[in-house]
Scaffold this active site. Structure first.
Site, PDB file in Angstrom:
ATOM      1  N   SER A 180       0.811  -1.214   0.000  1.00  0.00           N
ATOM      2  CA  SER A 180       0.000   0.000   0.000  1.00  0.00           C
ATOM      3  C   SER A 180       0.846   1.268   0.000  1.00  0.00           C
ATOM      4  O   SER A 180       0.618   2.175  -0.805  1.00  0.00           O
ATOM      5  CB  SER A 180      -0.940  -0.005   1.215  1.00  0.00           C
ATOM      6  N   ILE A 181       1.820   1.342   0.886  1.00  0.00           N
ATOM      7  CA  ILE A 181       2.703   2.507   0.934  1.00  0.00           C
ATOM      8  C   ILE A 181       3.820   2.377  -0.088  1.00  0.00           C
ATOM      9  O   ILE A 181       4.134   3.325  -0.815  1.00  0.00           O
ATOM     10  CB  ILE A 181       3.291   2.686   2.348  1.00  0.00           C
ATOM     11  N   GLY A 221       4.151   2.680  11.589  1.00  0.00           N
ATOM     12  CA  GLY A 221       3.734   1.556  12.415  1.00  0.00           C
ATOM     13  C   GLY A 221       4.778   1.161  13.444  1.00  0.00           C
ATOM     14  O   GLY A 221       4.479   0.450  14.406  1.00  0.00           O
ATOM     15  N   SER A 256       3.009   8.268  11.175  1.00  0.00           N
ATOM     16  CA  SER A 256       1.800   7.726  10.555  1.00  0.00           C
ATOM     17  C   SER A 256       0.989   8.777   9.821  1.00  0.00           C
ATOM     18  O   SER A 256       1.230   9.984   9.932  1.00  0.00           O
ATOM     19  CB  SER A 256       0.917   7.088  11.628  1.00  0.00           C
ATOM     20  N   CYS A 257      -0.002   8.304   9.090  1.00  0.00           N
ATOM     21  CA  CYS A 257      -0.891   9.190   8.342  1.00  0.00           C
ATOM     22  C   CYS A 257      -1.592  10.178   9.261  1.00  0.00           C
ATOM     23  O   CYS A 257      -1.673  11.382   8.960  1.00  0.00           O
ATOM     24  CB  CYS A 257      -1.910   8.370   7.558  1.00  0.00           C
ATOM     25  N   ASN A 258      -2.100   9.706  10.397  1.00  0.00           N
ATOM     26  CA  ASN A 258      -2.790  10.602  11.328  1.00  0.00           C
ATOM     27  C   ASN A 258      -1.843  11.627  11.924  1.00  0.00           C
ATOM     28  O   ASN A 258      -2.171  12.820  12.005  1.00  0.00           O
ATOM     29  CB  ASN A 258      -3.443   9.786  12.449  1.00  0.00           C
ATOM     30  N   ARG A 282     -10.742   5.256  10.067  1.00  0.00           N
ATOM     31  CA  ARG A 282     -11.348   4.257   9.188  1.00  0.00           C
ATOM     32  C   ARG A 282     -11.004   2.867   9.711  1.00  0.00           C
ATOM     33  O   ARG A 282      -9.950   2.646  10.306  1.00  0.00           O
ATOM     34  CB  ARG A 282     -10.875   4.452   7.744  1.00  0.00           C
ATOM     35  N   HIS A 310      -1.620   8.706  19.555  1.00  0.00           N
ATOM     36  CA  HIS A 310      -1.381   9.755  18.568  1.00  0.00           C
ATOM     37  C   HIS A 310      -0.751  11.007  19.180  1.00  0.00           C
ATOM     38  O   HIS A 310       0.103  11.647  18.558  1.00  0.00           O
ATOM     39  CB  HIS A 310      -2.689  10.097  17.859  1.00  0.00           C
ATOM     40  N   GLY A 311      -1.183  11.362  20.413  1.00  0.00           N
ATOM     41  CA  GLY A 311      -0.599  12.529  21.060  1.00  0.00           C
ATOM     42  C   GLY A 311       0.892  12.381  21.292  1.00  0.00           C
ATOM     43  O   GLY A 311       1.685  13.240  20.865  1.00  0.00           O
ATOM     44  N   HIS A 339      -9.647   8.875   7.318  1.00  0.00           N
ATOM     45  CA  HIS A 339      -9.795   9.226   8.729  1.00  0.00           C
ATOM     46  C   HIS A 339     -10.383  10.638   8.820  1.00  0.00           C
ATOM     47  O   HIS A 339     -10.297  11.424   7.874  1.00  0.00           O
ATOM     48  CB  HIS A 339      -8.438   9.263   9.443  1.00  0.00           C
TER      49      HIS A 339
END
Length: 340
Positions: free
Chosen positions: A11-12, A111, A140-142, A169, A195-196, A223
């Site tokens: 995917s990436i 990841g 990551s994307c987020n 998602r 994420h923080g 997302h």
């Protein structure tokens, strides 16, 4: 021109390979796969030299009649840098067992944990810190999306506290094994989510100033984030202007029909984007508001593609190809045809 090996054409990885191929200062010298699937065949069709990521499995490609150049051991020492597209936890192992063994620089993906690399990369925040380094984690994307928006805000005011709710998602569109199909899951159920701290790995000055919580919903497209950012003082017009000036962020309008992630994806299709990728993050203009110096906004993140231009900039930083992060960003954006 530097040579890039993409280890893991998934995917990436396939998106990174295509992005590298569009640059005029780097080239793809090879891609790897662990198994002879349709992506392996497509890589060869697109003209990439294919290598077996696991040497013992080379014969599987030959048996499937997929042209194979050899194994990763045959190409890795020709690479100036490796972009690792392996599933999480595999990237860390690859650094220790493969890349260090062959003394080659490598980028691992979000990841992996921050401690698994020398630093965490974002084009706007940590380009200079990662300059010339050997092993870097691209967040990551987020985290990438949050870093872009927080950069815009930080450019006009001081951030006192950022609170973010992430609506994630459930799975990528091609993933038939991951869910949920009919549930909303707190993930994690504890607060803060990871994420923080991940943002802090890129922006240390936000330590103690960002709080995140996350849920998973049954969708595959994108997302979504809801941000509430306390500042020392700001106006709505200043926020709008800062977003306009920040690379890789676009504003979309619900009033023009872009009122969902589905419509954002349709917009990306209409732009003619390969795989409907939207490397830019999209902020709904109507969601932007300021109340008592606190900024509110909602944004959407295309999880398969927003990190791709960052991978290109990270290559330039690690190989010391361009000292100025903004020049690298602009060069990458032009080559990829980004809106801004």
């Amino acid at each position: 021109m530097v040579g890039v090996l993409v280890n893991g054409y998934g995917s990436i990885g396939k998106r990174v390979a295509d992005a590298v191929a569009k640059q005029d200062d780097m080239k793809v010298i090879g891609v790897t796969k662990t198994k002879p699937d349709f992506e392996a065949r497509m890589a060869v069709t697109k003209g990439y030299k294919l290598f077996a990521a696991i040497p013992e499995k080379k014969h599987l490609f030959e048996e499937a009649n997929i042209p194979i150049e050899g194994t990763i051991e045959d190409i890795i020492e020709d690479a100036d840098i490796v972009v690792d597209g392996a599933p999480k936890k595999i990237g860390k192992a690859n650094v220790e067992n493969v890349y260090k063994k062959h003394n080659v620089k490598a980028i691992i993906q979000g990841g992996e944990k921050a401690k698994d690399a020398e630093d965490s990369f974002n084009s706007l925040w940590s380009y200079n810190r990662c300059y010339g380094k050997d092993y870097i984690r691209l967040v990551s994307c987020n985290t990438t999306g949050l870093c872009r928006t927080l950069y815009a805000i930080d450019s006009i005011t001081d951030i006192l506290k950022a609170r973010v709710v992430l609506v994630r998602r459930a799975a990528d569109p091609n993933d038939i094994k991951t869910g949920p199909i009919n549930a909303i899951i707190p993930d994690p159920v504890t607060v803060p989510s990871h994420h923080g701290p991940d943002v802090v790995s890129v922006i240390p000055k936000l330590d103690g100033k960002i709080m995140t919580s996350a849920i998973i919903v049954p969708t595959t497209l994108m997302h979504m984030h809801s941000l509430m950012v306390e500042t020392t003082g700001v106006t709505k017009d200043a926020v709008l202007d800062a977003i306009e000036k920040t690379p890789r962020i676009i504003k979309v309008k619900a009033s023009e029909g872009i009122d969902s992630t589905a419509k954002i994806i349709e917009y990306s299709r209409d732009l003619g984007r390969l795989r409907y990728d939207l490397n830019e993050i999209a902020i709904w203009e109507e969601s932007i508001n300021v109340v008592d110096n606190e900024i509110y906004l909602m944004q959407a993140i295309h999880q398969e593609s927003d990190v791709i231009p960052e991978n290109i900039d990270c290559i330039r930083a690690m190989l010391e190809m361009e000292e100025d992060n903004i020049k690298s960003i602009e060069k990458t954006n032009r080559a990829l045809g980004l809106l801004k």
